[in-house]
Each structure stands twice: as structure tokens, then as C-alpha cells.
Design a protein around this motif. Structure first.
Motif, PDB file in Angstrom:
ATOM      1  N   SER A 115      34.890  45.475  47.307  1.00 35.56           N
ATOM      2  CA  SER A 115      35.927  44.519  46.917  1.00 35.56           C
ATOM      3  C   SER A 115      35.276  43.314  46.257  1.00 35.56           C
ATOM      4  O   SER A 115      34.166  42.911  46.609  1.00 35.56           O
ATOM      5  CB  SER A 115      36.736  44.073  48.136  1.00 35.56           C
ATOM      6  OG  SER A 115      35.888  43.434  49.087  1.00 35.56           O
ATOM      7  N   CYS A 116      35.970  42.765  45.285  1.00 35.16           N
ATOM      8  CA  CYS A 116      35.569  41.514  44.631  1.00 35.16           C
ATOM      9  C   CYS A 116      36.780  40.602  44.759  1.00 35.16           C
ATOM     10  O   CYS A 116      37.736  40.720  44.000  1.00 35.16           O
ATOM     11  CB  CYS A 116      35.212  41.772  43.160  1.00 35.16           C
ATOM     12  SG  CYS A 116      34.836  40.284  42.201  1.00 35.16           S
ATOM     13  N   TYR A 117      36.769  39.742  45.757  1.00 32.79           N
ATOM     14  CA  TYR A 117      37.942  38.963  46.124  1.00 32.79           C
ATOM     15  C   TYR A 117      39.070  39.948  46.481  1.00 32.79           C
ATOM     16  O   TYR A 117      39.000  40.630  47.480  1.00 32.79           O
ATOM     17  CB  TYR A 117      38.334  38.000  45.004  1.00 32.79           C
ATOM     18  CG  TYR A 117      37.226  37.026  44.675  1.00 32.79           C
ATOM     19  CD1 TYR A 117      36.913  35.975  45.523  1.00 32.79           C
ATOM     20  CD2 TYR A 117      36.461  37.188  43.522  1.00 32.79           C
ATOM     21  CE1 TYR A 117      35.878  35.096  45.242  1.00 32.79           C
ATOM     22  CE2 TYR A 117      35.426  36.322  43.217  1.00 32.79           C
ATOM     23  CZ  TYR A 117      35.132  35.276  44.073  1.00 32.79           C
ATOM     24  OH  TYR A 117      34.109  34.429  43.791  1.00 32.79           O
ATOM     25  N   ASP A 118      40.085  40.067  45.623  1.00 34.18           N
ATOM     26  CA  ASP A 118      41.223  40.914  45.958  1.00 34.18           C
ATOM     27  C   ASP A 118      41.343  42.137  45.051  1.00 34.18           C
ATOM     28  O   ASP A 118      42.399  42.755  44.968  1.00 34.18           O
ATOM     29  CB  ASP A 118      42.527  40.100  45.886  1.00 34.18           C
ATOM     30  CG  ASP A 118      42.712  39.433  44.522  1.00 34.18           C
ATOM     31  OD1 ASP A 118      41.863  39.631  43.629  1.00 34.18           O
ATOM     32  OD2 ASP A 118      43.721  38.715  44.357  1.00 34.18           O
ATOM     33  N   HIS A 119      40.268  42.491  44.347  1.00 36.46           N
ATOM     34  CA  HIS A 119      40.322  43.662  43.470  1.00 36.46           C
ATOM     35  C   HIS A 119      39.049  44.492  43.627  1.00 36.46           C
ATOM     36  O   HIS A 119      38.154  44.134  44.389  1.00 36.46           O
ATOM     37  CB  HIS A 119      40.532  43.242  42.009  1.00 36.46           C
ATOM     38  CG  HIS A 119      39.520  42.257  41.512  1.00 36.46           C
ATOM     39  ND1 HIS A 119      39.681  40.885  41.599  1.00 36.46           N
ATOM     40  CD2 HIS A 119      38.303  42.437  40.920  1.00 36.46           C
ATOM     41  CE1 HIS A 119      38.638  40.271  41.083  1.00 36.46           C
ATOM     42  NE2 HIS A 119      37.778  41.180  40.669  1.00 36.46           N
ATOM     43  N   CYS A 175      36.688  41.047  34.667  1.00 35.95           N
ATOM     44  CA  CYS A 175      35.836  40.303  35.602  1.00 35.95           C
ATOM     45  C   CYS A 175      34.455  40.950  35.530  1.00 35.95           C
ATOM     46  O   CYS A 175      34.324  42.158  35.746  1.00 35.95           O
ATOM     47  CB  CYS A 175      36.405  40.381  37.022  1.00 35.95           C
ATOM     48  SG  CYS A 175      35.451  39.470  38.270  1.00 35.95           S
ATOM     49  N   ALA A 186      40.547  42.815  36.823  1.00 34.26           N
ATOM     50  CA  ALA A 186      41.011  41.771  37.738  1.00 34.26           C
ATOM     51  C   ALA A 186      42.409  41.331  37.312  1.00 34.26           C
ATOM     52  O   ALA A 186      43.071  42.004  36.533  1.00 34.26           O
ATOM     53  CB  ALA A 186      40.027  40.608  37.752  1.00 34.26           C
ATOM     54  N   THR A 191      44.597  43.434  41.427  1.00 32.71           N
ATOM     55  CA  THR A 191      44.957  43.281  42.836  1.00 32.71           C
ATOM     56  C   THR A 191      45.917  44.376  43.277  1.00 32.71           C
ATOM     57  O   THR A 191      45.769  44.976  44.346  1.00 32.71           O
ATOM     58  CB  THR A 191      45.614  41.905  43.062  1.00 32.71           C
ATOM     59  OG1 THR A 191      44.698  40.876  42.679  1.00 32.71           O
ATOM     60  CG2 THR A 191      45.999  41.712  44.526  1.00 32.71           C
ATOM     61  N   ARG A 210      32.208  44.462  52.638  1.00 27.18           N
ATOM     62  CA  ARG A 210      33.008  44.516  51.418  1.00 27.18           C
ATOM     63  C   ARG A 210      33.019  45.920  50.821  1.00 27.18           C
ATOM     64  O   ARG A 210      33.754  46.182  49.877  1.00 27.18           O
ATOM     65  CB  ARG A 210      32.460  43.526  50.391  1.00 27.18           C
ATOM     66  CG  ARG A 210      32.693  42.058  50.742  1.00 27.18           C
ATOM     67  CD  ARG A 210      31.977  41.148  49.758  1.00 27.18           C
ATOM     68  NE  ARG A 210      32.283  41.508  48.384  1.00 27.18           N
ATOM     69  CZ  ARG A 210      31.477  41.262  47.358  1.00 27.18           C
ATOM     70  NH1 ARG A 210      30.314  40.676  47.554  1.00 27.18           N
ATOM     71  NH2 ARG A 210      31.831  41.601  46.125  1.00 27.18           N
TER      72      ARG A 210
END
Length: 233
Positions: A115-119, A175, A186, A191, A210
Motif C-alpha cells: 500500500s502507498c497511503y490509500d492505493h 504517483c 493514485a 483508492t 504495508r
């Protein structure tokens, strides 16, 4: 019109061994930091920064910021074609290929998908973005992205409800991937796609990390929808 001085100036920039090494490293489409390029070229970061500034000013490189980092990439396909043509002419000479720097996490699971933040990020996420862009379902550029009509139809047929606009957040944007140094998806669509894959049981999170793993059901779906299989990674 191209002047002789301009032609000579570009040739002189590329002719420096350190600059040539850094340009060659970026031919695979990745974006690298000044420190990574400096290590590969065998020069100090300060010297590399000076070289990179000249290459950027000449329009051979483009720089983009991601958090506190600055990443450098080839400015256009025309630059890549020029470099490849020079390499073809020089192919008869004995040369040692530059050592490519290792980027991103060493853990194989994190490199494959995370995961990269929410995506989604990692090799699988970059491949998903590549497939969507190649099929004309999304459009990604350094300035942003767009979901095409073909993309809307594709996601609707898949059963993914497109997210409503809120807070001015873009529906689709690139991203820069930490490990692949190429863009993954992204924005609101990124998301939604991440959440959809988890909800459908195509993917699942690995403990408290993650890292995300693709399930057997997920590989079937990715093969059907995106023509991706484990052998691709």
C-alpha cells in the motif's frame, strides 16, 4: 531552427562520461535521485547535482518532487531515441554497462505489492497502471491524469463504482513508485481500485505491514481483466 552551436552544446553535454552514465541509467524509464545517479557514475552528490542541473536546463532531463525527494528522469521520448541512436553507433566499441542502483525495499513481498497511503504500489501496481494506459482507459502525464470513456466502461463492467468527487481530489493521477521509479495509479480511482481488490478477496494485507499479497482468486481476476500473471513478476 537548430543552430550549430545548439547542436554542439547538446553533444558536449552528453559527451561527458559522468553525464553519459547518468543518462544511460535513465533509459529504462525509471526516475532516480541525485545520490543514486552519483553513486552509479562514481562522482560526489554535489558534482552530480551540478551535472543534473545542466541537463535539466538543456531540456534533456525533467525533475519531479515526491515528498522530500527529488527524482530525475528523461524529459521525453525524443531524448531516449537520441541516446539509443548514439548507443547504436557506439555499439562496436568495448564498453562496461553502468551498475544499476537498487531502489526501494529489499523485502520481495513489499517490492511486489504494497500500500502507498490509500492505493496500491509496487511491481503489480505499476503493471496495472501500464495496462490501463496502454489500452487507453486512463491517461497519465507528469501534470496529472484522466479516466477515459473506455476506462469508465471497463470499470463499470468490472463492478467498481467510480468514486464521487470530494474536496477537489483528482479522480486519477500518477504517483511515482518508490521501488519501481515509474508511476502507479493514485487519486480517487486508485483508492477505489485498492479497496475493490481487497473487498473482492483478490488481495489481502499481510499482518501489520504495508505488504499486500495477491490471492489465487486474485491472480485469476488479474489475468482475466488485465492479462497479468505471477510469471510476469
Amino acid at each position: 531552427m537548430l543552430s550549430t552551436a545548439g547542436f554542439a552544446g547538446i553533444a558536449a553535454l552528453i559527451g561527458d562520461p559522468a553525464r553519459a552514465t547518468m543518462l544511460a541509467l535513465l533509459l529504462d524509464g525509471r526516475a532516480l535521485t541525485a545520490s543514486e545517479l552519483a553513486a552509479a557514475a562514481g562522482i560526489t552528490p554535489q558534482t552530480a547535482s551540478a551535472h543534473l542541473a545542466r541537463l535539466t536546463e538543456a531540456g534533456l532531463l525533467a525533475m519531479e518532487r515526491q515528498g522530500r525527494h527529488r527524482y530525475h528522469r528523461l524529459a521525453s521520448a525524443a531524448v531516449a531515441q537520441m541516446l539509443e541512436s548514439i548507443m547504436a553507433v557506439a555499439a562496436g566499441q568495448v564498453a562496461v554497462a553502468p551498475v544499476r542502483p537498487r531502489t526501494g525495499p529489499r523485502d520481495a513481498a513489499m517490492r511486489l505489492l504494497r500500500s502507498c497511503y490509500d492505493h496500491l504500489a509496487g511491481q503489480v501496481a505499476v503493471a496495472l497502471a501500464d495496462r490501463l494506459a496502454a489500452r487507453g482507459q486512463i491517461e497519465l502525464s507528469p501534470d496529472g491524469g484522466a479516466l477515459t470513456e473506455a476506462g469508465r466502461g471497463f470499470f463499470a463492467e468490472m463492478g467498481l463504482a467510480l468514486p464521487e468527487a470530494r474536496g477537489g481530489r483528482l479522480i486519477c493521477r500518477p504517483c511515482l513508485d518508490w521501488s519501481e521509479r515509474r508511476p502507479h495509479l493514485a487519486g480517487r480511482l486508485g483508492t477505489a481500485l485498492c479497496g475493490f481488490c481487497l473487498e473482492q478477496g483478490w488481495m489481502r494485507r499481510v499482518g501489520d505491514s504495508r505488504a499486500i499479497t495477491v490471492t489465487p482468486l486474485g491472480w485469476q481476476a488479474l489475468h482475466q481483466r488485465f492479462a497479468l500473471s505471477p510469471q510476469d513478476f
